[in-house]
Scaffold this motif. Structure first.
Motif, PDB file in Angstrom:
ATOM      1  N   TYR A  71       0.863  -1.183   0.000  1.00 26.33           N
ATOM      2  CA  TYR A  71       0.000   0.000   0.000  1.00 26.33           C
ATOM      3  C   TYR A  71       0.900   1.234   0.000  1.00 26.33           C
ATOM      4  N   SER A  72       1.145   1.818  -1.170  1.00 28.32           N
ATOM      5  CA  SER A  72       2.050   2.971  -1.235  1.00 28.32           C
ATOM      6  C   SER A  72       1.439   4.205  -0.571  1.00 28.32           C
ATOM      7  N   GLU A  73       0.117   4.319  -0.607  1.00 26.91           N
ATOM      8  CA  GLU A  73      -0.559   5.455   0.032  1.00 26.91           C
ATOM      9  C   GLU A  73      -0.312   5.481   1.539  1.00 26.91           C
ATOM     10  N   LEU A  74      -0.225   4.297   2.146  1.00 24.48           N
ATOM     11  CA  LEU A  74      -0.004   4.175   3.587  1.00 24.48           C
ATOM     12  C   LEU A  74       1.471   3.941   3.928  1.00 24.48           C
ATOM     13  N   SER A  75       2.309   3.738   2.918  1.00 26.84           N
ATOM     14  CA  SER A  75       3.731   3.418   3.104  1.00 26.84           C
ATOM     15  C   SER A  75       3.900   2.153   3.931  1.00 26.84           C
ATOM     16  N   VAL A  76       3.119   1.131   3.592  1.00 25.02           N
ATOM     17  CA  VAL A  76       3.085  -0.109   4.359  1.00 25.02           C
ATOM     18  C   VAL A  76       3.026  -1.296   3.396  1.00 25.02           C
ATOM     19  N   THR A  77       3.698  -2.379   3.787  1.00 26.62           N
ATOM     20  CA  THR A  77       3.597  -3.642   3.074  1.00 26.62           C
ATOM     21  C   THR A  77       3.177  -4.700   4.080  1.00 26.62           C
ATOM     22  N   HIS A  78       2.122  -5.438   3.757  1.00 25.21           N
ATOM     23  CA  HIS A  78       1.591  -6.461   4.662  1.00 25.21           C
ATOM     24  C   HIS A  78       1.944  -7.842   4.115  1.00 25.21           C
ATOM     25  N   PHE A  79       2.402  -8.733   5.018  1.00 26.02           N
ATOM     26  CA  PHE A  79       2.782 -10.092   4.643  1.00 26.02           C
ATOM     27  C   PHE A  79       1.914 -11.110   5.377  1.00 26.02           C
ATOM     28  N   GLU A  80       1.590 -12.195   4.688  1.00 26.18           N
ATOM     29  CA  GLU A  80       0.954 -13.346   5.319  1.00 26.18           C
ATOM     30  C   GLU A  80       2.002 -14.450   5.390  1.00 26.18           C
ATOM     31  N   PHE A  81       2.222 -14.971   6.585  1.00 26.82           N
ATOM     32  CA  PHE A  81       3.201 -16.017   6.874  1.00 26.82           C
ATOM     33  C   PHE A  81       4.602 -15.656   6.370  1.00 26.82           C
ATOM     34  N   PRO A  82       5.136 -14.512   6.829  1.00 23.13           N
ATOM     35  CA  PRO A  82       6.490 -14.147   6.416  1.00 23.13           C
ATOM     36  C   PRO A  82       7.545 -14.992   7.126  1.00 23.13           C
ATOM     37  N   LYS A  83       8.632 -15.263   6.410  1.00 20.34           N
ATOM     38  CA  LYS A  83       9.794 -15.972   6.958  1.00 20.34           C
ATOM     39  C   LYS A  83      11.027 -15.195   6.505  1.00 20.34           C
ATOM     40  N   TYR A  84      11.706 -14.575   7.470  1.00 18.71           N
ATOM     41  CA  TYR A  84      12.923 -13.838   7.176  1.00 18.71           C
ATOM     42  C   TYR A  84      14.127 -14.696   7.526  1.00 18.71           C
ATOM     43  N   THR A  85      15.138 -14.665   6.690  1.00 16.54           N
ATOM     44  CA  THR A  85      16.443 -15.222   7.009  1.00 16.54           C
ATOM     45  C   THR A  85      17.376 -14.022   7.096  1.00 16.54           C
ATOM     46  N   LEU A  86      17.919 -13.784   8.291  1.00 19.38           N
ATOM     47  CA  LEU A  86      18.722 -12.591   8.560  1.00 19.38           C
ATOM     48  C   LEU A  86      20.199 -12.957   8.594  1.00 19.38           C
ATOM     49  N   TYR A  87      21.023 -12.143   7.955  1.00 16.70           N
ATOM     50  CA  TYR A  87      22.461 -12.350   7.910  1.00 16.70           C
ATOM     51  C   TYR A  87      23.149 -11.194   8.642  1.00 16.70           C
ATOM     52  N   PRO A  88      23.333 -11.322   9.963  1.00 10.98           N
ATOM     53  CA  PRO A  88      23.967 -10.250  10.737  1.00 10.98           C
ATOM     54  C   PRO A  88      25.432 -10.061  10.335  1.00 10.98           C
ATOM     55  N   LYS A  89      25.980  -8.910  10.713  1.00 16.45           N
ATOM     56  CA  LYS A  89      27.381  -8.604  10.439  1.00 16.45           C
ATOM     57  C   LYS A  89      28.280  -9.526  11.257  1.00 16.45           C
ATOM     58  N   ASN A  90      29.441  -9.824  10.727  1.00 19.29           N
ATOM     59  CA  ASN A  90      30.498 -10.578  11.421  1.00 19.29           C
ATOM     60  C   ASN A  90      30.063 -11.966  11.871  1.00 19.29           C
ATOM     61  N   THR A  91      29.196 -12.612  11.134  1.00 19.11           N
ATOM     62  CA  THR A  91      28.800 -13.981  11.485  1.00 19.11           C
ATOM     63  C   THR A  91      28.473 -14.761  10.216  1.00 19.11           C
ATOM     64  N   ASP A  92      28.741 -16.042  10.267  1.00 28.63           N
ATOM     65  CA  ASP A  92      28.433 -16.902   9.125  1.00 28.63           C
ATOM     66  C   ASP A  92      27.089 -17.601   9.291  1.00 28.63           C
ATOM     67  N   SER A  93      26.547 -17.568  10.500  1.00 25.94           N
ATOM     68  CA  SER A  93      25.298 -18.277  10.788  1.00 25.94           C
ATOM     69  C   SER A  93      24.108 -17.322  10.767  1.00 25.94           C
ATOM     70  N   PRO A  94      23.190 -17.534   9.838  1.00 26.28           N
ATOM     71  CA  PRO A  94      22.011 -16.667   9.802  1.00 26.28           C
ATOM     72  C   PRO A  94      21.019 -17.035  10.900  1.00 26.28           C
ATOM     73  N   TRP A  95      20.065 -16.161  11.129  1.00 27.17           N
ATOM     74  CA  TRP A  95      18.941 -16.387  12.040  1.00 27.17           C
ATOM     75  C   TRP A  95      17.686 -16.406  11.196  1.00 27.17           C
ATOM     76  N   LYS A  96      16.718 -17.215  11.611  1.00 29.35           N
ATOM     77  CA  LYS A  96      15.437 -17.275  10.895  1.00 29.35           C
ATOM     78  C   LYS A  96      14.338 -16.795  11.833  1.00 29.35           C
ATOM     79  N   ILE A  97      13.484 -15.919  11.310  1.00 24.07           N
ATOM     80  CA  ILE A  97      12.361 -15.414  12.093  1.00 24.07           C
ATOM     81  C   ILE A  97      11.103 -15.555  11.244  1.00 24.07           C
TER      82      ILE A  97
END
Length: 188
Positions: A71-97
């Motif tokens: 929704y560009s008018e609201l500056s929002v994006t809505h997700f159903e069942f999102p799964k993020y894989t995060l790659y933090p700095k200085n680490t080889d092991s990602p986190w999943k949320i």
């Protein structure tokens, strides 16, 4: 006053109140329908898979979702069942949320709700899982926070509390209010 006069007066009052309630209900439905018709997503994606890289070209995060509505008018994006894989700095092991629902704001802040789980992919990490009903994720800093009840599962413990701040870059976890911890030593 006669009974007929009192009955007529009560009937008149009942009629006026009924009319007001019906009109108010119809007006509120019309307003809701008008809002629903005005705010519709600019685009929808099914089975979304997106990779985002930082300015140096390193993978920052991956998002998978069953459905995404922007929704560009609201500056929002809505997700159903999102799964993020995060790659933090200085680490080889990602986190999943993951969660049942997620909302991404233009500030790169994600609000995840309903059955939220943060899982470590490193089997040697002291903290293996964090569960809650609500977590906020800052995609710029990889800091996760919540003011709700949290369950933290580690290698040989389970901790319960309220309020949480997790910095995935430094692997520092702060629990605002500790309620209890249950230790379960690993059997060899």
């Amino acid at each position: 006053m006669t009974r007929i006069y009192i009955a007529s007066l009560l009937f008149f009052i009942f009629s006026v109140v009924s009319y007001i309630v019906i009109e108010w209900h119809q007006n509120s439905n019309q307003i809701t329908n008008a809002i629903d018709n005005k705010i519709s997503p600019d685009f929808i994606a099914e089975s979304l898979n997106s990779e985002t890289y930082n300015s140096t070209g390193q993978l920052s995060y991956i998002i998978d979702a069953n459905r995404m509505e922007h929704y560009s008018e609201l500056s929002v994006t809505h997700f159903e069942f999102p799964k993020y894989t995060l790659y933090p700095k200085n680490t080889d092991s990602p986190w999943k949320i993951s969660a049942n629902e997620g909302t991404l704001y233009n500030s790169n802040r994600v609000k995840l709700e309903s059955k939220v789980a943060l899982i470590a992919t490193d089997s040697k990490s002291l903290i293996q899982e964090i569960h809650g009903k609500y977590l906020e994720l800052d995609l710029n800093t990889n800091i996760i926070s919540s003011e709700k009840k949290i369950e933290i599962k580690g290698i040989d413990f389970t901790m319960y509390g309220t309020g949480l701040i997790v910095d995935l870059n430094t692997k520092q976890v702060t629990l605002t209010k500790h309620e209890k911890t249950i230790f379960q030593p690993i059997k060899n």
